[in-house]
Motif scaffolding. Structure first.
Motif, mmCIF file in Angstrom:
data_model
loop_
_atom_site.group_PDB
_atom_site.id
_atom_site.type_symbol
_atom_site.label_atom_id
_atom_site.label_comp_id
_atom_site.label_asym_id
_atom_site.label_seq_id
_atom_site.Cartn_x
_atom_site.Cartn_y
_atom_site.Cartn_z
ATOM 1 N N VAL A 18 3.156 10.469 -7.289
ATOM 2 C CA VAL A 18 4.033 10.978 -8.347
ATOM 3 C C VAL A 18 3.240 11.172 -9.640
ATOM 4 C CG1 VAL A 18 6.109 10.569 -9.700
ATOM 5 C CG2 VAL A 18 6.036 9.846 -7.313
ATOM 6 N N VAL A 19 2.395 10.221 -9.991
ATOM 7 C CA VAL A 19 1.564 10.362 -11.188
ATOM 8 C C VAL A 19 0.680 11.602 -11.090
ATOM 9 C CG1 VAL A 19 -0.370 9.339 -12.456
ATOM 10 C CG2 VAL A 19 1.571 7.908 -11.787
ATOM 11 N N ALA A 20 0.098 11.827 -9.930
ATOM 12 C CA ALA A 20 -0.795 12.973 -9.738
ATOM 13 C C ALA A 20 -0.057 14.302 -9.877
ATOM 14 C CB ALA A 20 -1.466 12.887 -8.368
ATOM 15 N N SER A 21 1.262 14.289 -9.671
ATOM 16 C CA SER A 21 2.025 15.542 -9.748
ATOM 17 C C SER A 21 2.044 16.119 -11.160
ATOM 18 C CB SER A 21 3.461 15.323 -9.256
ATOM 19 O OG SER A 21 4.223 14.586 -10.196
ATOM 20 N N PHE A 22 1.696 15.305 -12.143
ATOM 21 C CA PHE A 22 1.689 15.771 -13.532
ATOM 22 C C PHE A 22 0.297 16.191 -14.003
ATOM 23 C CE2 PHE A 22 5.184 12.533 -13.409
ATOM 24 C CZ PHE A 22 6.232 13.435 -13.536
ATOM 25 N N ALA A 25 0.833 -1.205 0.000
ATOM 26 C CA ALA A 25 0.000 0.000 0.000
ATOM 27 C C ALA A 25 0.865 1.252 0.000
ATOM 28 C CB ALA A 25 -0.932 -0.013 1.214
ATOM 29 N N ARG A 26 1.957 1.228 0.768
ATOM 30 C CA ARG A 26 2.854 2.388 0.815
ATOM 31 C C ARG A 26 3.481 2.642 -0.562
ATOM 32 N NH1 ARG A 26 6.502 1.807 6.358
ATOM 33 N NH2 ARG A 26 4.803 2.103 7.860
ATOM 34 N N GLU A 27 3.918 1.551 -1.179
ATOM 35 C CA GLU A 27 4.563 1.699 -2.482
ATOM 36 C C GLU A 27 3.565 2.181 -3.538
ATOM 37 O OE1 GLU A 27 6.308 -2.117 -3.230
ATOM 38 O OE2 GLU A 27 7.690 -1.983 -1.527
ATOM 39 N N GLU A 28 2.369 1.647 -3.521
ATOM 40 C CA GLU A 28 1.355 2.051 -4.490
ATOM 41 C C GLU A 28 0.916 3.491 -4.277
ATOM 42 O OE1 GLU A 28 -1.528 -0.979 -3.876
ATOM 43 O OE2 GLU A 28 -0.301 -2.536 -4.844
ATOM 44 N N GLU A 29 0.868 3.904 -3.019
ATOM 45 C CA GLU A 29 0.480 5.284 -2.710
ATOM 46 C C GLU A 29 1.512 6.255 -3.268
ATOM 47 O OE1 GLU A 29 0.493 9.075 -0.681
ATOM 48 O OE2 GLU A 29 2.012 7.520 -0.344
ATOM 49 N N LEU A 39 2.402 14.905 -23.352
ATOM 50 C CA LEU A 39 3.494 14.896 -22.376
ATOM 51 C C LEU A 39 3.016 14.326 -21.051
ATOM 52 C CD1 LEU A 39 6.352 15.632 -21.471
ATOM 53 C CD2 LEU A 39 5.514 17.947 -20.971
ATOM 54 N N ARG A 40 1.816 14.729 -20.636
ATOM 55 C CA ARG A 40 1.265 14.205 -19.387
ATOM 56 C C ARG A 40 1.125 12.684 -19.446
ATOM 57 N NH1 ARG A 40 -4.775 15.525 -16.844
ATOM 58 N NH2 ARG A 40 -4.791 13.776 -15.368
ATOM 59 N N HIS A 41 0.574 12.178 -20.533
ATOM 60 C CA HIS A 41 0.382 10.734 -20.673
ATOM 61 C C HIS A 41 1.722 9.996 -20.643
ATOM 62 C CE1 HIS A 41 -1.083 6.885 -22.058
ATOM 63 N NE2 HIS A 41 -0.287 6.949 -23.117
ATOM 64 N N VAL A 42 2.710 10.506 -21.393
ATOM 65 C CA VAL A 42 4.016 9.850 -21.453
ATOM 66 C C VAL A 42 4.667 9.809 -20.072
ATOM 67 C CG1 VAL A 42 6.363 10.051 -22.353
ATOM 68 C CG2 VAL A 42 4.418 10.332 -23.891
ATOM 69 N N LEU A 43 4.626 10.925 -19.352
ATOM 70 C CA LEU A 43 5.250 10.973 -18.035
ATOM 71 C C LEU A 43 4.538 10.061 -17.036
ATOM 72 C CD1 LEU A 43 6.042 14.792 -17.756
ATOM 73 C CD2 LEU A 43 7.676 12.915 -18.059
ATOM 74 N N GLU A 44 3.213 10.042 -17.078
ATOM 75 C CA GLU A 44 2.463 9.172 -16.166
ATOM 76 C C GLU A 44 2.795 7.701 -16.412
ATOM 77 O OE1 GLU A 44 -1.547 11.932 -15.436
ATOM 78 O OE2 GLU A 44 -1.573 10.298 -16.913
ATOM 79 N N VAL A 74 6.398 6.895 -15.224
ATOM 80 C CA VAL A 74 6.465 6.707 -13.772
ATOM 81 C C VAL A 74 5.906 5.350 -13.370
ATOM 82 C CG1 VAL A 74 5.482 7.498 -11.569
ATOM 83 C CG2 VAL A 74 6.505 9.142 -13.164
ATOM 84 N N ARG A 75 4.770 4.985 -13.914
ATOM 85 C CA ARG A 75 4.170 3.695 -13.559
ATOM 86 C C ARG A 75 5.102 2.536 -13.918
ATOM 87 N NH1 ARG A 75 -1.058 4.630 -12.067
ATOM 88 N NH2 ARG A 75 -2.159 6.383 -13.060
ATOM 89 N N HIS A 76 5.720 2.594 -15.102
ATOM 90 C CA HIS A 76 6.607 1.512 -15.517
ATOM 91 C C HIS A 76 7.908 1.499 -14.709
ATOM 92 C CE1 HIS A 76 3.844 1.214 -18.915
ATOM 93 N NE2 HIS A 76 4.409 0.070 -19.208
ATOM 94 N N LEU A 77 8.493 2.674 -14.464
ATOM 95 C CA LEU A 77 9.729 2.726 -13.686
ATOM 96 C C LEU A 77 9.511 2.222 -12.257
ATOM 97 C CD1 LEU A 77 11.402 6.117 -14.710
ATOM 98 C CD2 LEU A 77 12.237 3.805 -15.173
ATOM 99 N N HIS A 78 8.456 2.692 -11.631
ATOM 100 C CA HIS A 78 8.162 2.234 -10.272
ATOM 101 C C HIS A 78 7.808 0.749 -10.267
ATOM 102 C CE1 HIS A 78 7.779 6.093 -7.816
ATOM 103 N NE2 HIS A 78 8.126 6.502 -9.031
ATOM 104 N N GLY A 79 7.100 0.314 -11.310
ATOM 105 C CA GLY A 79 6.763 -1.099 -11.406
ATOM 106 C C GLY A 79 8.001 -1.965 -11.518
ATOM 107 N N PHE A 80 8.993 -1.488 -12.272
ATOM 108 C CA PHE A 80 10.255 -2.223 -12.396
ATOM 109 C C PHE A 80 10.966 -2.319 -11.049
ATOM 110 C CE2 PHE A 80 14.879 -1.580 -12.742
ATOM 111 C CZ PHE A 80 15.248 -2.807 -13.272
#
Length: 304
Positions: free
Chosen positions: A30-34, A21-25, A42-47, A50-56
């Protein structure tokens, strides 16, 4: 469930619900910051980035030591990059990212010739070459006669198509890898009224990508070869058509299955014929008693 999703699920199996839960939060913060990004693309690419980098990071449970090593590696990559060497492009190439980007941006279209990686050795304003001219520039290598046609997917010739070609010599070097300003192995010609083209070049030979930097260290650490399959570069453009960046390869080359940048496609592997010394050249050229090679490559351009 896909293999990657299955692996991610397995790697998180021992992570407590509270930790998940902490990691997902954090990901969602970070996604919401965009959210206020004016450019929707640009918003879509950055979101998604972030999801893929954090997922990795979450999937492999990246350690802080590994993160530091990755930062150091990328720093070295930046320091190795110069006006004549793009180590980041090289890194993209050996990870297959360059080829994946090519695939996404050059969707299959009927009989259109397939695209492949651009590579780091293209030069704007290459020497103009007349039909049947020589791009070799005196570089070492077996003379090679290359010819074909440029047509659209309906089979109609594309007269006036601009054809850029470039290649390494038999020692595996492009002209720009020398520091004395020499020019060889490249040229620019225009398709004739029937869409035809023809020129003398060099029979392609394998060569290693630059492996004396961080990308070379990566290949060595993973037991991979830096060698590229033998190839000749083409870039073909004409009004109303999609610009094609491609290679032709040599059938029978043992490196076709393990090209270091994943650039080989079966449709781009062509038959080359080797002619003995004394065999007459197609244009009557005198080759000084040397043997020569020849290949035909017909190019089909997709509409723009």
């Amino acid at each position: 469930m896909s293999r990657s999703a299955d692996q991610a699920s397995s790697s998180l199996a021992g992570v407590s619900p509270e930790q998940r839960a902490r990691e997902e939060e954090l990901v969602e913060r970070v996604v919401a910051s965009f959210a206020a990004t004016p450019d929707p693309r640009l918003r879509h690419v950055l979101e998604e980035l972030v999801r893929h980098l954090h997922g990795f990071v979450r999937s492999v449970r990246l350690t802080e030591e590994e993160w530091s090593a990755a930062v150091a590696f990328l720093t070295r990559t930046g320091h190795t990059t110069s006006g004549t060497r793009q180590e980041f492009v090289l890194l993209s190439d050996v990870l297959g990212l360059s080829m994946q980007t090519v695939a996404v941006n050059n969707e299959a279209y009927r009989s259109a010739t397939e695209a492949t990686v651009f590579g780091p050795f293209f030069v704007d304003e290459a020497p103009e070459v007349e039909q049947g001219g020589d791009i070799g520039g005196g570089a070492p290598g077996e003379p090679a006669w290359v010819h074909g046609t440029v047509a659209d997917v309906e089979g109609r010739p594309v007269p006036g198509a601009r054809i850029e070609v470039w290649e390494a010599d038999e020692e595996g070097l492009y002209d720009v890898q020398h520091d004395d300003g020499r020019t060889y192995g490249r040229g620019r010609l225009v398709a004739d009224e029937a869409g035809g083209y023809r020129f003398w070049g060099l029979f392609p030979t394998p060569y290693p990508i630059p492996d004396d930097g961080p990308v070379g260290d990566l290949l060595a650490a993973t037991g991979r070869s830096p060698l590229r399959a033998a190839h000749l570069h083409f870039m073909v453009s004409a009004p109303g058509h999609r610009t094609l960046v491609t290679h032709i390869f040599v059938r029978g080359d043992e490196l076709l299955e393990r090209d270091s940048v994943f650039g080989v496609k079966e449709s781009l592997v062509v038959d080359w014929e080797h002619h003995p010394a004394g065999a007459p050249a197609p244009d009557g050229r005198e080759l000084g008693g040397r043997g020569w090679a020849s290949a035909r490559f017909d190019i089909v351009l997709a509409p723009a």
